[in-house]
Design a protein around this motif. Sequence first.
Motif, PDB file in Angstrom:
ATOM      1  N   ASN A  53       0.769  -1.239   0.000  1.00 56.68           N
ATOM      2  CA  ASN A  53       0.000   0.000   0.000  1.00 56.68           C
ATOM      3  C   ASN A  53       0.807   1.301   0.000  1.00 56.68           C
ATOM      4  O   ASN A  53       0.606   2.161   0.855  1.00 56.68           O
ATOM      5  CB  ASN A  53      -0.942  -0.005   1.215  1.00 56.68           C
ATOM      6  CG  ASN A  53      -1.961  -1.127   1.168  1.00 56.68           C
ATOM      7  OD1 ASN A  53      -1.583  -2.283   0.991  1.00 56.68           O
ATOM      8  ND2 ASN A  53      -3.220  -0.802   1.319  1.00 56.68           N
ATOM      9  N   HIS A 125      -8.673   2.332  -1.268  1.00 58.27           N
ATOM     10  CA  HIS A 125      -7.913   1.868  -2.423  1.00 58.27           C
ATOM     11  C   HIS A 125      -8.672   0.790  -3.193  1.00 58.27           C
ATOM     12  O   HIS A 125      -8.105  -0.187  -3.675  1.00 58.27           O
ATOM     13  CB  HIS A 125      -6.523   1.382  -2.016  1.00 58.27           C
ATOM     14  CG  HIS A 125      -6.497   0.488  -0.807  1.00 58.27           C
ATOM     15  ND1 HIS A 125      -6.791   0.925   0.459  1.00 58.27           N
ATOM     16  CD2 HIS A 125      -6.178  -0.824  -0.668  1.00 58.27           C
ATOM     17  CE1 HIS A 125      -6.676  -0.071   1.326  1.00 58.27           C
ATOM     18  NE2 HIS A 125      -6.311  -1.145   0.653  1.00 58.27           N
ATOM     19  N   TYR A 127     -10.986  -0.691  -6.321  1.00 60.93           N
ATOM     20  CA  TYR A 127     -10.867  -0.689  -7.789  1.00 60.93           C
ATOM     21  C   TYR A 127     -11.536   0.543  -8.400  1.00 60.93           C
ATOM     22  O   TYR A 127     -10.938   1.253  -9.215  1.00 60.93           O
ATOM     23  CB  TYR A 127     -11.507  -1.982  -8.288  1.00 60.93           C
ATOM     24  CG  TYR A 127     -11.556  -2.209  -9.786  1.00 60.93           C
ATOM     25  CD1 TYR A 127     -10.472  -2.752 -10.464  1.00 60.93           C
ATOM     26  CD2 TYR A 127     -12.728  -1.948 -10.508  1.00 60.93           C
ATOM     27  CE1 TYR A 127     -10.533  -3.004 -11.832  1.00 60.93           C
ATOM     28  CE2 TYR A 127     -12.798  -2.207 -11.867  1.00 60.93           C
ATOM     29  CZ  TYR A 127     -11.704  -2.734 -12.536  1.00 60.93           C
ATOM     30  OH  TYR A 127     -11.768  -2.995 -13.878  1.00 60.93           O
ATOM     31  N   GLU A 130     -10.135   4.242  -6.952  1.00 58.01           N
ATOM     32  CA  GLU A 130      -8.868   4.687  -7.552  1.00 58.01           C
ATOM     33  C   GLU A 130      -9.095   5.218  -8.963  1.00 58.01           C
ATOM     34  O   GLU A 130      -8.485   6.221  -9.367  1.00 58.01           O
ATOM     35  CB  GLU A 130      -7.865   3.536  -7.553  1.00 58.01           C
ATOM     36  CG  GLU A 130      -7.352   3.180  -6.171  1.00 58.01           C
ATOM     37  CD  GLU A 130      -6.363   2.039  -6.187  1.00 58.01           C
ATOM     38  OE1 GLU A 130      -5.670   1.860  -5.156  1.00 58.01           O
ATOM     39  OE2 GLU A 130      -6.265   1.310  -7.193  1.00 58.01           O
ATOM     40  N   SER A 190       0.773  -1.361 -10.494  1.00 61.92           N
ATOM     41  CA  SER A 190      -0.064  -2.545 -10.355  1.00 61.92           C
ATOM     42  C   SER A 190      -0.526  -2.970 -11.742  1.00 61.92           C
ATOM     43  O   SER A 190      -0.663  -2.147 -12.641  1.00 61.92           O
ATOM     44  CB  SER A 190      -1.299  -2.239  -9.502  1.00 61.92           C
ATOM     45  OG  SER A 190      -0.967  -1.801  -8.208  1.00 61.92           O
ATOM     46  N   TYR A 193      -6.174  -1.769 -11.294  1.00 60.78           N
ATOM     47  CA  TYR A 193      -6.588  -0.980 -10.145  1.00 60.78           C
ATOM     48  C   TYR A 193      -7.128  -1.907  -9.060  1.00 60.78           C
ATOM     49  O   TYR A 193      -7.571  -3.019  -9.328  1.00 60.78           O
ATOM     50  CB  TYR A 193      -7.654   0.040 -10.564  1.00 60.78           C
ATOM     51  CG  TYR A 193      -7.086   1.182 -11.367  1.00 60.78           C
ATOM     52  CD1 TYR A 193      -6.509   2.277 -10.737  1.00 60.78           C
ATOM     53  CD2 TYR A 193      -7.088   1.148 -12.755  1.00 60.78           C
ATOM     54  CE1 TYR A 193      -5.960   3.327 -11.474  1.00 60.78           C
ATOM     55  CE2 TYR A 193      -6.548   2.190 -13.505  1.00 60.78           C
ATOM     56  CZ  TYR A 193      -5.985   3.273 -12.854  1.00 60.78           C
ATOM     57  OH  TYR A 193      -5.434   4.299 -13.581  1.00 60.78           O
ATOM     58  N   SER A 196      -5.223  -5.138  -2.133  1.00 59.56           N
ATOM     59  CA  SER A 196      -4.148  -6.102  -1.895  1.00 59.56           C
ATOM     60  C   SER A 196      -4.305  -7.438  -2.609  1.00 59.56           C
ATOM     61  O   SER A 196      -3.369  -7.932  -3.235  1.00 59.56           O
ATOM     62  CB  SER A 196      -4.025  -6.366  -0.389  1.00 59.56           C
ATOM     63  OG  SER A 196      -3.637  -5.209   0.305  1.00 59.56           O
ATOM     64  N   GLY A 199      -3.546  -7.473  -6.275  1.00 63.59           N
ATOM     65  CA  GLY A 199      -2.122  -7.237  -6.475  1.00 63.59           C
ATOM     66  C   GLY A 199      -1.290  -8.460  -6.196  1.00 63.59           C
ATOM     67  O   GLY A 199      -0.337  -8.773  -6.923  1.00 63.59           O
ATOM     68  N   ASP A 408       1.988  -4.241  -3.270  1.00 63.18           N
ATOM     69  CA  ASP A 408       0.779  -4.837  -3.833  1.00 63.18           C
ATOM     70  C   ASP A 408      -0.191  -3.821  -4.396  1.00 63.18           C
ATOM     71  O   ASP A 408      -0.936  -4.099  -5.327  1.00 63.18           O
ATOM     72  CB  ASP A 408       0.081  -5.721  -2.794  1.00 63.18           C
ATOM     73  CG  ASP A 408      -0.408  -4.946  -1.577  1.00 63.18           C
ATOM     74  OD1 ASP A 408      -0.056  -3.758  -1.424  1.00 63.18           O
ATOM     75  OD2 ASP A 408      -1.138  -5.537  -0.756  1.00 63.18           O
ATOM     76  N   ASP A 409      -0.226  -2.612  -3.826  1.00 66.36           N
ATOM     77  CA  ASP A 409      -1.094  -1.555  -4.327  1.00 66.36           C
ATOM     78  C   ASP A 409      -0.628  -0.234  -3.737  1.00 66.36           C
ATOM     79  O   ASP A 409       0.344  -0.185  -2.972  1.00 66.36           O
ATOM     80  CB  ASP A 409      -2.564  -1.833  -4.002  1.00 66.36           C
ATOM     81  CG  ASP A 409      -2.873  -1.846  -2.515  1.00 66.36           C
ATOM     82  OD1 ASP A 409      -2.830  -0.758  -1.890  1.00 66.36           O
ATOM     83  OD2 ASP A 409      -3.180  -2.927  -1.961  1.00 66.36           O
TER      84      ASP A 409
END
Length: 549
Positions: A53, A125, A127, A130, A190, A193, A196, A199, A408-409
């Motif tokens: 993150n 965060h 999909y 973002e 990533s 979008y 975790s 990702g 991971d994101d």
Amino acid sequence: MNTAPRALLGICLGLMSAASSVNVIGARVRSGRSAPRATATPIKHLVVIFDENISFDHYFGTYPVATNPPGEPPFHASPRTPRVNGLTTDLRTKNPNLTNPDNGAGATNPFRLDRTQAATSDQSHAYTAEQRAYDGGKADRFPKYTGKAGSGGSGAFNTTGIVMGYFDGNTVTALWNYAQHFAMSDNAYSDQYGPSTPGAINLISGQTNGVTVAAGTRSSYAIPDGEGNKTLIGDVDPAGDSCSSTSQQAAMWGTNIGDLLSGAGVTWGWFSGGFDLTKVNANGTTGCRRSTHSDVTSGNRADYVPHHQPFQFYVSTANPAHTRPASMSAVGTNADGGANHQYDVDDFFAAVRAGNFPAVSFLKPPGYEDAHAGNSDPIDEQRFVVEVINFLEQQPDWGSTAVIVAYDDSDGWYDHQMAPIGNGSFDGSADQLTGPGTCGTTDQTPRLGGIWSPHPVNGRCGPGTRQPFLVISPWARSNYVDHALITQSSILRFIEDNWLGGARIGGGSFDATAGRITGLFDFTGGKNARLFLDPELGTVTPAPIRGGR
């Protein structure tokens, strides 16, 4: 489309997969430890530290210029340091997130967070959130869509504007020092979008299409792919993991890199904090409830986070009961006593000390050290990363080792750079990047297909958000910034090219189109010197500091 035949096929495949898994495990027990494999590069050992993150601007937006206030670890860059695509003067003083009225009270320019502000709130965060924050590439709605107010600070820290905060080399000191002496990318993203779990899945398979609901009724973590099945876009626990939520679990179909490595006899493992359920922590916690206290976040945080464990989603690579390896000499091999290549992070250090260094190792820190805002912080993360690298630099195999630090994101943290759309998606509600129900256009959607169909599938809008990406190795370029576009599945591609002769996962995996990370290496040299850092401060030390756990 009639999904009944596919559902029946799914049940059959599940039974076949389970039987195949038993046969594979039996073969592993018989085969024992494999001989070292030839590699396409001088790298014989790859260690991927997969943290949580962080956006590139959140850690490297002002690199290599640090504020250097009194009382914080100093950072002074080499005059030869290359530029990065970071926060320009205009972005720091006339940012569109300040001038866009949609951001309300959270409207602000990017601002520096100091070490006393290392513990922040977790940002949104998801999909869709973002995509909305990027607003078709204008990147001007982060406070509105991904910002979540913090507490205990002042000014923007206590508003949705916290999402615009960034650290510099006085807090993320170790990572800036590694960037000075080794190589990093300022164009790493990533694959799609979202948070975790997608990702993590993309890291090992490059494919989030083909998710099935195993338990529970909530389905917001997956959307219809347009072909009668589902694509993973959110967080959910892996099916069957004894530490997973009993109410919400999912499983993935298809192949991952572990299957390819095991089939080729290449030693590998996923090493996660808290995976050993027999261990008792200093605070008396054990089992799935193992936790560790952080002085920075002022609380106990769970060591093991089920939805961060990608290999647990696949029957072929899962260790749902957290079975312990037969011995440290068996770790990473196909005869590890039923552990199926899934281990505790402590096992990594123990195995290497025992002279057993797997070819490919994925390291997932305990929750309090994984950098995930709300549970962790950059100071605790730094300690883990430095201890791992200090430890590896003192091993006899360091000369053939590469460490990748990846994420991971982005946690939704502000980053000004949106990647060109490479894979479109057109879910009526989830996709909102370039308009209602759209991410890109149909001619931007490569016909990679999914588990069931050769056609484009929804739910894979990307590349997604930009994150830090570093390579620490004797073979890494020194004080170098690579600008080639790469994604999480670029790591997957490097593993395939280095150990597996370029074999690909197939089935729509992004490994087939991922950019290469070889630009961060100089395979004609291998002369990059060791760099030992202080785990607490991130500053350079004149003598080696013992690493490991």
